[in-house]
Design a protein around this motif. Structure first.
Motif, short mmCIF file in Angstrom:
data_model
loop_
_atom_site.label_atom_id
_atom_site.label_comp_id
_atom_site.label_asym_id
_atom_site.label_seq_id
_atom_site.Cartn_x
_atom_site.Cartn_y
_atom_site.Cartn_z
N ASP A 10 0.86 -1.19 0.00
CA ASP A 10 0.00 0.00 0.00
C ASP A 10 0.89 1.23 0.00
O ASP A 10 1.72 1.41 0.91
CB ASP A 10 -0.91 0.01 1.23
CG ASP A 10 -1.91 -1.11 1.21
OD1 ASP A 10 -2.52 -1.35 0.15
OD2 ASP A 10 -2.07 -1.79 2.25
N ARG A 13 0.60 8.60 -1.19
CA ARG A 13 1.27 9.87 -1.50
C ARG A 13 0.68 10.98 -0.63
O ARG A 13 -0.52 11.02 -0.38
CB ARG A 13 1.10 10.22 -2.98
CG ARG A 13 1.76 9.24 -3.94
CD ARG A 13 3.26 9.45 -3.98
NE ARG A 13 3.92 8.43 -4.81
CZ ARG A 13 5.22 8.40 -5.04
NH1 ARG A 13 5.99 9.35 -4.51
NH2 ARG A 13 5.74 7.46 -5.78
N GLU A 510 1.73 -3.06 -12.81
CA GLU A 510 2.48 -2.14 -11.96
C GLU A 510 3.38 -2.89 -10.98
O GLU A 510 4.53 -2.54 -10.78
CB GLU A 510 1.50 -1.26 -11.19
CG GLU A 510 2.18 -0.25 -10.26
CD GLU A 510 1.18 0.61 -9.52
OE1 GLU A 510 1.49 1.02 -8.40
OE2 GLU A 510 0.08 0.85 -10.07
N ASN A 533 -1.01 -5.70 -8.84
CA ASN A 533 -1.91 -4.57 -8.58
C ASN A 533 -1.64 -3.46 -9.58
O ASN A 533 -0.49 -3.21 -10.00
CB ASN A 533 -1.77 -4.08 -7.14
CG ASN A 533 -0.38 -3.59 -6.80
OD1 ASN A 533 0.51 -4.39 -6.59
ND2 ASN A 533 -0.20 -2.26 -6.75
N GLU A 534 -2.70 -2.82 -9.94
CA GLU A 534 -2.67 -1.64 -10.80
C GLU A 534 -3.37 -0.52 -10.02
O GLU A 534 -4.58 -0.56 -9.82
CB GLU A 534 -3.39 -1.91 -12.12
CG GLU A 534 -2.65 -2.80 -13.10
CD GLU A 534 -1.50 -2.09 -13.78
OE1 GLU A 534 -1.36 -0.87 -13.57
OE2 GLU A 534 -0.74 -2.76 -14.50
N GLY A 535 -2.59 0.42 -9.55
CA GLY A 535 -3.18 1.50 -8.76
C GLY A 535 -3.66 0.98 -7.43
O GLY A 535 -2.91 0.37 -6.66
N ALA A 536 -4.94 1.18 -7.15
CA ALA A 536 -5.49 0.83 -5.84
C ALA A 536 -6.22 -0.50 -5.84
O ALA A 536 -6.84 -0.85 -4.84
CB ALA A 536 -6.43 1.93 -5.37
N THR A 537 -6.19 -1.26 -6.93
CA THR A 537 -6.92 -2.53 -6.99
C THR A 537 -6.00 -3.61 -7.53
O THR A 537 -4.96 -3.34 -8.14
CB THR A 537 -8.17 -2.41 -7.88
OG1 THR A 537 -7.77 -2.04 -9.21
CG2 THR A 537 -9.14 -1.39 -7.31
N GLU A 555 -9.68 -7.47 -14.20
CA GLU A 555 -9.51 -6.41 -13.22
C GLU A 555 -10.50 -6.61 -12.08
O GLU A 555 -11.67 -6.93 -12.31
CB GLU A 555 -9.73 -5.04 -13.88
CG GLU A 555 -8.70 -4.72 -14.96
CD GLU A 555 -8.91 -3.34 -15.56
OE1 GLU A 555 -9.90 -2.69 -15.17
OE2 GLU A 555 -8.09 -2.93 -16.40
N LYS A 559 -8.39 -5.17 -3.32
CA LYS A 559 -6.94 -5.09 -3.37
C LYS A 559 -6.34 -5.96 -2.27
O LYS A 559 -7.00 -6.35 -1.31
CB LYS A 559 -6.46 -3.65 -3.22
CG LYS A 559 -6.72 -3.06 -1.83
CD LYS A 559 -6.08 -1.68 -1.70
CE LYS A 559 -6.30 -1.10 -0.29
NZ LYS A 559 -5.61 0.20 -0.14
#
Length: 1284
Positions: A10, A13, A510, A533-537, A555, A559
């Motif tokens: 996790d 930012r 990612e 994972n791609e981004g948040a999922t 997809e 997550k």
């Protein structure tokens, strides 16, 4: 043999200005706080403390630093005071009350000279500061100074070693360099610091907070010795305990292992002055003990970062620098924070069996290798979670990464017969492989080392195919590599495996975390399912390769999920809430199929069962569309094979659960103890083995009975008898399993059994096992007879030993049939008879064989056995001169007497007596002596029942036997039946049967004087036995002694009878001489008894009161017993106090597990009954009072009989009145005492509700019912009337 797998990543930012430089955890609220630093327009450093969820901002005092490095030295949440502590380089110490909703830190003090290092103890009660003047400052949690001492000192510390000569360097062996090496002292000029040393001190606490260590540079000595690092260990009082020896090239990084045994630091080697002597570029992590001595090391793998020349732009002398070392909370993982020119790297190391493994390497960004990292991907802070041992926090200037790992044992799970039991261990860029089915290689060694051609970074996840020997490797960067191992399971002397690459590629994702693989049935194609994972999922990538390549992407909305490791060709995805979904690769969607109550980081699946292990140690089982069931708590490892679930627990037990008995849950499964801390590595069905790894890393292979029996029964079911027999023989399984499992089928397949075994020795072993078993005798005989007929129909010469075995293993052994077979062999196959005799002598004790042959009355057979035997009948018959005389003597006797001698020699006494009875009249007396010697009376009665004279002789002998055994009444009956009246009279007299004695005496027509003598003897004997009524009757009727008769009646308190005798015989003077004094003496005896009983009841009543007072004031001491807690490794400091109910309860689980100890405890308690001050004494007193009441009842009855006789005395009225009053008075005392003792409140309060599993022990009142005291019908009302 575990690996580290990435469970979740996790990344958050931040939108705040400044650089994140510190984090801290509030363990009570599970909150993460982080600090950022930024410089404003005035040159001051602005420090902000952020709360992640919900967002909240706190401000700290501005700083005007002299350098641009981060100002925060320590940021800590103090749980006890619910405050946050902030310590800055400039010397400021500030706190913030978390529960008061303030937003500004409050300064509590400062150190003028500044602070170089700061660290809180693990229990948050002490704070250590290193001041700018080089002092060690120890403070309390309220910032009170406890001690202050200079850091630089020449003293070693309180634990300075004492040199007694032996064991010193001068006395040790120095190999080829010779004895002179002992005289060479270390040159201080050669001990310096690393060029990468930042010069700042470091502080690290031991896990229990009892000691802390400080690493600091020494100042330049007058002799010109360069500065170098020393480690100094202090206790909680700030007292110096020990100082390490000088180590060349020791660097500033420092971390004390929480378990306390090692202090980690770094040492650099090379040609630079002051570095350690070694290869240029060598960089070690070194360990120290608390006493300052070195304790091992390992070399870091830094080849791809290292540079020979200094890089001016980055300030790195060797292309990289170790910034920090850190242990996780359970001391299993050591993290190394490395800074390179382009990015920062975090390595995770673990140790097992004295070897250090590089398990994981991580840097930020999505890239193929660390060498391609972004220059901005530098860490600003790295720390482990203080409670979750596998959770890591990594900060950059504007991001916080929370990474959670899990321990995985990567095992090949192919089904038999292709189950290789291959285990994979990651060690840097090498993958160590060992197929435990064919080779048991202990770590850190392995059968084969596979080096990746994709990356020099350890793969983030490794996995085997679920149905063949393929292997998959994935990296976070998206690289995937599939190998076919070609494992050799034949056991031949060749390479154990020949790996070949199957497929290699890059997946656009990612961050990859996990993969699973299987081979498609009946096709040369494979499917690999990847999770990233791609981004948040999360996202699932599927690749089918072989003939052609097909890819698909699914997809997800969730997550940080997990793929279940399959045992077939299905893919199951587990969400964070435990929901299980079946992945449909054709339709590119998920369908919920089941769920776990909690997320299970370790989970396995097959077609109809899901097994998961949660972080809490609970093991769950679930079925598609069914309910999830908890199997066991406290589980630390598990595995799933074709028919069994196997798991181990923290209580050091391993369990073996057949899958067909798993759901619904059965009350008990087979288990066995294992070594403390053991974990399952791999279980292999084909080899029936389970490999366990101990905490120190060594391996142990066991063959659980459940797995062995399952394999044997399957082989028996499939009629693979030889394989089943070999397995049973190897693992020492009772061979009766062949009979117990479907005995009718096995009996019908004995021919096939013989065909497959086809080894006489194996058949003999099988029969021997049956013969020693608890099988019914008829079943053993049936199998032996069937097998004997089968073997005789094949080849009697080949299976002669087995045929002999079928005779002697029966119950009882059929020795005679075996010996008859030897006679048959002697006639038909004389060439094999000698070996057959030797075998049967080996199989059966030679004494028994000789006896069996002798019992057949065949002297030729006896001679044949004796000739081949070394020991017969406890006599060595190796020389014919020794056994031939014995046989010759037997031959010389007449036929029946010869058989008598043989049977007597064989201890067949019944047959011997029968033969002797047939030998003739001359041997009758010898027969009687034989009957008496061996107590063969019943047999003798049967043999001579038709001969009256001999029958009477046996009866007379039997009567003497009974008389000697003091069974006089039985002897008298026997003597009368054989007309031995004199003996019968003596037997009646000894039995004190006086009526029968004088009946027989009359039949013998004894004279009067002899009758009187017999009467006197009998009366004296009866009186000694307290039978005064019988004694008086005998001496009166047959002894004609009136005086003695009245005396006996008076002694027995039969006063009415005594008076009747006096009146009958006109001897009234005996009333004054004998009867009246006896009555008065009886009154004295009753009075003495009453006084004795009164004294006893008073003492007991007083003691009961004392015990009840003690019970109320000191219940723990009154009921206290030693704690009988067994099979427990440690006891908690928190104990549950006794309650009024628990004092009377016993936990059934404890008593059931310790039945033997409970029996011993019960016996010990019985011995302690009545001991002062214990609850056993109270029970003893209740029993004693009950007995006293019974004794008083007998006294009342005696008083009732005595009172009429007292009234007949001249002065008897006063005596009778006083005696009755005394008894009535004591009767009232006894009633009051019983009422007080038995009528007490219950010790168990009414509000207490007993546990349904508790066994309630009865109270003393329940064990001993209230005694009843007679209150009427014993005293005389006439006394009451006369008294009035």
């Amino acid at each position: 043999m575990r690996n580290i797998s990435l469970l979740s990543h996790d990344e958050h930012r931040t939108a705040h200005k400044g650089v994140i430089t510190a984090t801290t955890f509030d363990l009570e609220t599970k909150q993460l706080y982080y600090a950022s630093e930024s410089t404003n327009g005035s040159g001051f450093v602005e420090i902000l403390i952020h709360k992640a969820d919900p967002p909240r901002l706190f401000s700290a005092p501005f700083q005007n630093p002299d350098d641009t490095t981060p100002q925060i030295l320590s940021l800590k949440v103090i749980s006890e005071s619910r405050s946050m502590s902030l310590i800055l380089k400039g010397g400021e110490i500030a706190t913030l009350a978390l529960d008061e909703h303030l937003e500004l830190f409050e300064s509590v003090g400062s150190v003028e000279e500044g602070i170089l290092a700061a660290s809180w103890s693990t229990d948050e009660s002490l704070l250590v500061l290193i001041t700018g003047h080089g002092n060690v400052l120890l403070m309390s949690s309220t910032f009170d100074t406890l001690s202050e001492s200079p850091l630089s000192t020449t003293e070693f510390g309180e634990d300075a070693p004492i040199n007694v000569g032996w064991g010193s360097k001068q006395t040790q062996f120095h190999g080829s360099i010779g004895k002179t090496a002992a005289q060479v002292a270390a040159d201080p000029q050669n001990i310096g610091s690393s060029p990468d040393d930042d010069g700042l001190p470091r502080i690290s606490w031991r896990g229990d907070g009892a000691f802390f260590v400080v690493s600091s540079l020494t100042s330049t000595s007058p002799g010109g010795a360069p500065p170098h690092r020393l480690l100094r260990v202090y206790n909680r009082l700030g007292e110096l305990q020990s100082t390490s020896e000088g180590v060349a090239g020791l660097e500033s990084s420092l971390s004390w292992r929480p378990s306390g045994n090692l202090i980690a630091a770094c040492q650099r080697f090379g040609a630079h002055p002051g570095l350690g002597k070694g290869n240029e570029g060598r960089h070690d992590v070194v360990f120290f003990e608390r006493n300052g001595l070195r304790h091992g090391e390992f070399t870091m793998r830094t080849g791809r970062w290292a540079q020979s020349a200094k890089t001016a732009a980055s300030g790195l002398n060797y292309g990289y620098r170790v910034t920090e070392l850190a242990w996780n909370s359970d001391s299993t993982i050591l993290s190394i924070w490395v800074r390179t020119e382009t990015s920062d790297i975090l390595q995770l190391w673990t140790t097992s069996n004295y070897h250090w493994y590089l398990k994981h390497e991580f840097c930020l960004g999505n890239r193929r290798d660390v060498s391609q990292a972004d220059a901005n991907d530098h860490f600003t802070h790295v720390c482990w979670h203080p409670e979750i041992a596998t959770k890591l926090i990594v900060c950059t200037k504007d991001a916080i990464c929370e990474r959670t790992y899990s321990w995985d044992t990567v095992v090949a799970r192919s089904a038999p017969p292709n189950d290789s039991g291959c285990v994979l261990v990651v060690d840097g860029d090498s993958v160590n492989l060992t197929p435990f089915r064919v080779q048991n290689v202990p770590p850190p060694m392995s059968s084969f080392q596979l080096t990746s051609t994709v990356s020099r970074v350890p793969p983030v996840h490794t996995f085997f195919s679920s149905n063949d020997d393929s292997l998959g490797l994935v990296w976070e960067s998206g690289h995937v590599q599939i190998w076919h191992l070609n494992i050799n399971l034949s056991g031949a002397r060749s390479r154990v495996m020949s790996p070949k690459p199957l497929w290699e590629g890059l997946v656009e994702v990612e961050r990859l975390r996990q993969g699973i693989l299987w081979k498609n049935p009946e096709e040369e194609t494979w499917t690999v399912v990847l999770l990233g994972n791609e981004g948040a999922t999360d996202v699932i990538k599927s690749i089918a390769f072989g003939v052609s390549e097909t890819r698909c992407t699914i997809e997800l909305d969730s997550k940080n999920g997990r793929l279940l490791e399959p045992l077939g060709t299905q893919a199951i995805y587990q969400e964070q809430n435990g929901t299980l979904s079946n992945i449909d690769l054709e339709n590119h969607n998920l369908a919920t199929t089941s769920s776990f109550p909690n997320f299970c980081s370790s989970a396995l699946s097959n077609a109809d069962l899901f097994i998961g292990l949660a972080a809490s140690g609970k093991l769950f089982a679930s079925t598609p569309g069914g309910e999830c069931v908890p199997i066991a708590p406290g589980v630390n490892s598990f595995t799933l094979i074709l028919d069994f679930l196997i798991y181990t627990t923290v209580t050091h037990q391993s369990y073996y659960v057949p899958l067909q008995k798993l759901l619904p849950l059965m009350p008990e499964w087979e288990s066995r103890r294992v070594e403390r801390g053991s974990r399952i590595v791999v279980a292999t069905s084909s080899s029936m083995s389970v490999v366990l790894q101990m905490p120190r890393g060594n391996l142990e292979t066991i063959n659980p009975r459940s797995l062995v029996m399952d394999a044997i029964l399957k082989d028996i079911e499939s009629q693979a008898y030889r394989r089943a027999f070999i397995a049973a023989r190897k693992h020492r399984i009772d061979l009766n399993v062949f009979i117990d499992h479907k005995p009718e089928v096995f009996a019908s397949k004995l021919g096939l059994f013989v065909d497959q075994i086809d080894d006489a020795d194996f058949l003999n072993l099988f029969l021997s096992g049956i013969g020693r078993s608890a099988q019914a005798a008829d079943r053993i005989a049936h199998i032996c007879d069937r097998l004997r007929l089968e073997l005789e129909s094949r080849d009697i010469r080949k299976y002669v030993n087995t045929i002999l075995t079928t005779h002697v293993v029966k119950t009882p052994p059929d020795y005679e049939s075996g010996l008859l077979l030897l006679l048959r062999l002697r006639d038909e196959y004389p060439e094999i008879v000698e070996e057959a005799i030797k075998y049967i002598i080996f199989l059966v004790d030679a004494d028994r064989l000789f006896d069996a042959a002798l019992g057949m009355y065949d002297f030729s057979l006896v001679l044949m056995i004796a000739q081949f035997s070394q020991k017969v009948c406890l006599i060595t018959f190796s020389d014919p001169r020794e056994y031939l005389p014995f046989l010759k003597e037997l031959r010389s006797h007449e036929h029946f007497y010869q058989r008598y001698k043989i049977d007597d020699h064989l201890k067949r006494y019944t047959k011997a007596l029968s033969s002797l009875s047939l030998a003739g009249e001359m041997y009758f007396q010898e027969a009687l002596e034989y009957v008496e010697k061996h107590s063969l009376y019943a047999q003798a009665f049967a043999l001579w029942k038709n001969d009256q004279s001999k029958h009477n002789a046996v009866l007379n002998l039997f009567g003497d036997h009974l008389f000697d055994r003091r069974e006089f009444d039985q002897a008298a009956i026997v003597f009368r039946s054989c007309n031995e009246l004199r003996k019968a009279m003596v037997a009646h007299e000894r039995a004190r049967q006086w009526r029968e004695t004088f009946i027989v005496a009359s039949e013998l027509r004894l004279d009067a004087e002899e009758i009187i003598l017999v009467a006197k003897r009998l009366a004296e004997d009866l009186a000694s036995r307290q039978k005064f009524a019988d004694a008086g009757q005998v001496i009166l009727d047959y002894g004609k002694d009136v005086d003695l008769s009245v005396t006996y009646f008076s002694q027995g308190r039969y006063f009415s009878e005594a008076k009747r005798v006096c009146a009958l015989h006109s001897r009234n003077e005996l009333l004054e001489e004998v009867v009246h004094p006896a009555i008065e003496h009886t009154v004295s005896e009753i009075q003495d008894d009453i006084e004795e009983m009164r004294e006893q009841i008073q003492k007991q009543l007083s003691r009961v009161g004392e015990l009840r007072t003690r019970k109320n004031l000191e219940p723990d001491a009154f009921y206290g017993e030693e704690a009988n807690i067994h099979n427990v490794d440690a006891m908690t400091d928190v104990s549950t106090p006794f309650t009024a109910f628990t004092r009377y309860t016993v936990a059934p689980s404890l008593s059931s597990q310790t039945s033997k100890r409970s029996q011993k405890l019960k016996k010990r308690n019985e011995r302690k009954a009545g001991r002062k001050g214990t609850y056993q004494e109270e029970e003893y007193l209740f029993a004693s009072v009950t007995k006293l009441c019974a004794r008083f009842g007998a006294t009342q009855d005696g008083t009732q009989q005595l009172l009429p006789h007292l009234l007949a005395l001249p002065t008897g009225f006063e005596l009778a009145r006083d005696l009755e009053a005394l008894v009535l008075s004591f009767q009232k005392e006894m009633q009051d005492a019983v009422e007080e003792i038995w009528n007490v409140p219950s010790e168990i309060p009414e509000t207490s509700e007993p546990s349904p599993n508790a066994n309630v022990a009865p109270r003393p009142q329940d064990k001993h019912p209230r005694p009843t005291i007679q209150t009427s019908h014993w005293n005389l009302r006439i006394l009451e009337s006369l008294s009035e």
